[in-house]
Every structure is written in C-alpha cells, then in structure tokens.
Enzyme design. Structure first.
Site, short mmCIF file in Angstrom:
data_model
loop_
_atom_site.label_atom_id
_atom_site.label_comp_id
_atom_site.label_asym_id
_atom_site.label_seq_id
_atom_site.Cartn_x
_atom_site.Cartn_y
_atom_site.Cartn_z
CE1 TYR A 94 24.68 147.67 33.76
CE2 TYR A 94 24.18 147.84 31.68
CZ TYR A 94 24.70 147.55 32.53
OH TYR A 94 25.63 145.57 32.92
CG ASN A 115 29.32 149.91 39.60
OD1 ASN A 115 29.90 148.54 38.62
ND2 ASN A 115 28.14 150.54 38.55
CG HIS A 128 30.45 139.64 37.98
ND1 HIS A 128 29.74 140.29 39.25
CD2 HIS A 128 30.15 140.68 37.51
CE1 HIS A 128 28.94 141.29 38.91
NE2 HIS A 128 28.77 141.30 37.93
CG ASP A 144 44.04 140.11 47.10
OD1 ASP A 144 43.05 139.45 47.95
OD2 ASP A 144 44.56 139.50 46.24
CG HIS A 156 26.86 145.49 41.20
ND1 HIS A 156 28.04 145.52 39.83
CD2 HIS A 156 27.88 145.14 42.42
CE1 HIS A 156 28.70 145.08 40.38
NE2 HIS A 156 29.24 145.12 42.13
CB SER A 177 21.38 146.09 36.49
OG SER A 177 22.62 145.16 36.45
NE ARG A 205 25.67 140.29 33.69
CZ ARG A 205 26.69 141.19 32.81
NH1 ARG A 205 27.63 141.72 33.66
NH2 ARG A 205 26.92 141.13 31.61
#
Length: 146
Positions: A23, A73, A79, A86, A99, A101, A110
């Site tokens: 990250y 993010n 996931h 929703d 994201h 990565s 992922r």
C-alpha cells in the site's frame, strides 16, 4: 458548490504503516489533503470519511445524498458486502471504486467486487495516485453534465 465525497473503508486508516510493500507509505491524511487541493482547484469541496464499520459508511452515503460524486475505497468490504453494494446502487451520483493494489493479481477472494456493477468507474492498482485519477474523472464527468 460542487461537492465530492471521499469514502474509505476498513483498515484504510492505517495507510502509511500497513503493509507498505503493498500500500506504500503515504498516509490517509496525505491522500485526503491532496484530493482536497485538487477539488479546491476545480472549484469544488471534498468531504472525507473513513470507518472500519460498514454501517457508518452507508450512513455517510445516505447523509450526503445530495453530493455530486464519490470516490470509494471499500477495502475488504468490496469482496463481502452486499449491503454496501445496495447503498452505492441507491446513490443518485456517480461513485468511483478505488483500490490501491491490483486486486486482480492478489488472492482469489479479492478478484470479485460486489460494487463493480453499480459504480460508474473503477481505478485499480495505481497506488494512492488512483484517488487522484478517480477525482479528476469525477470532475470531468460533472463538467460534462453542467
């Protein structure tokens, strides 16, 4: 005034120290500051939040239903969370999923995002610069509609 949201999910408060090999070393505060400056330069406002709690993210989206766009993010909630999906689907404004990565090159779990089908765009694997790319995309989309 045009208003954009910056929504960060679980564990993103630890940016800068959490797995820097994945990250990076930029903190969430630095990401927020950079995005606020980009928004200001475009004559817009940026409202940021981060929570480790799914419901708090949903509450934030609903409380800011009059925003012009959002960068989200969702972290690991991408996931796992149908209820966050929703909430994003109910937004009247475009949401860009970010994201840091490249989740498609990480663990199999992922690879699927529940948000993908309800977001206007995705920015994946560009590091923290992905937030800036997402915000610039939102700014352009907003300008096209005005």
């Amino acid at each position: 005034m045009t208003r954009y949201l910056l929504v960060n999910g679980p564990n993103l408060n630890t940016l800068g120290t959490r797995e820097p090999h994945i990250y990076g070393t930029t903190t969430l505060a630095q990401v927020e500051d950079r995005c606020r400056q980009i928004a200001r330069d475009a004559g817009a406002e940026l409202v940021a939040t981060q929570s480790n709690h799914e419901g708090a993210l949903i509450d934030f989206l609903q409380a800011h239903a009059d925003a012009d766009g959002a960068i989200m993010n969702p972290g690991g909630l991408a996931h796992t969370s149908i209820v966050l999906r929703d909430a994003v689907a109910a937004c009247r404004f475009p949401v860009v999923e970010v994201h840091i990565s490249d989740v498609t090159k990480r663990e199999q779990f992922r690879h699927h995002s529940y948000l993908k089908d309800v977001t206007a765009n995705q920015v994946v694997g560009l590091g923290v610069v992905g937030y800036e790319v997402a915000l610039r995309w939102l700014i352009e989309e907003t300008r096209k509609k005005k």
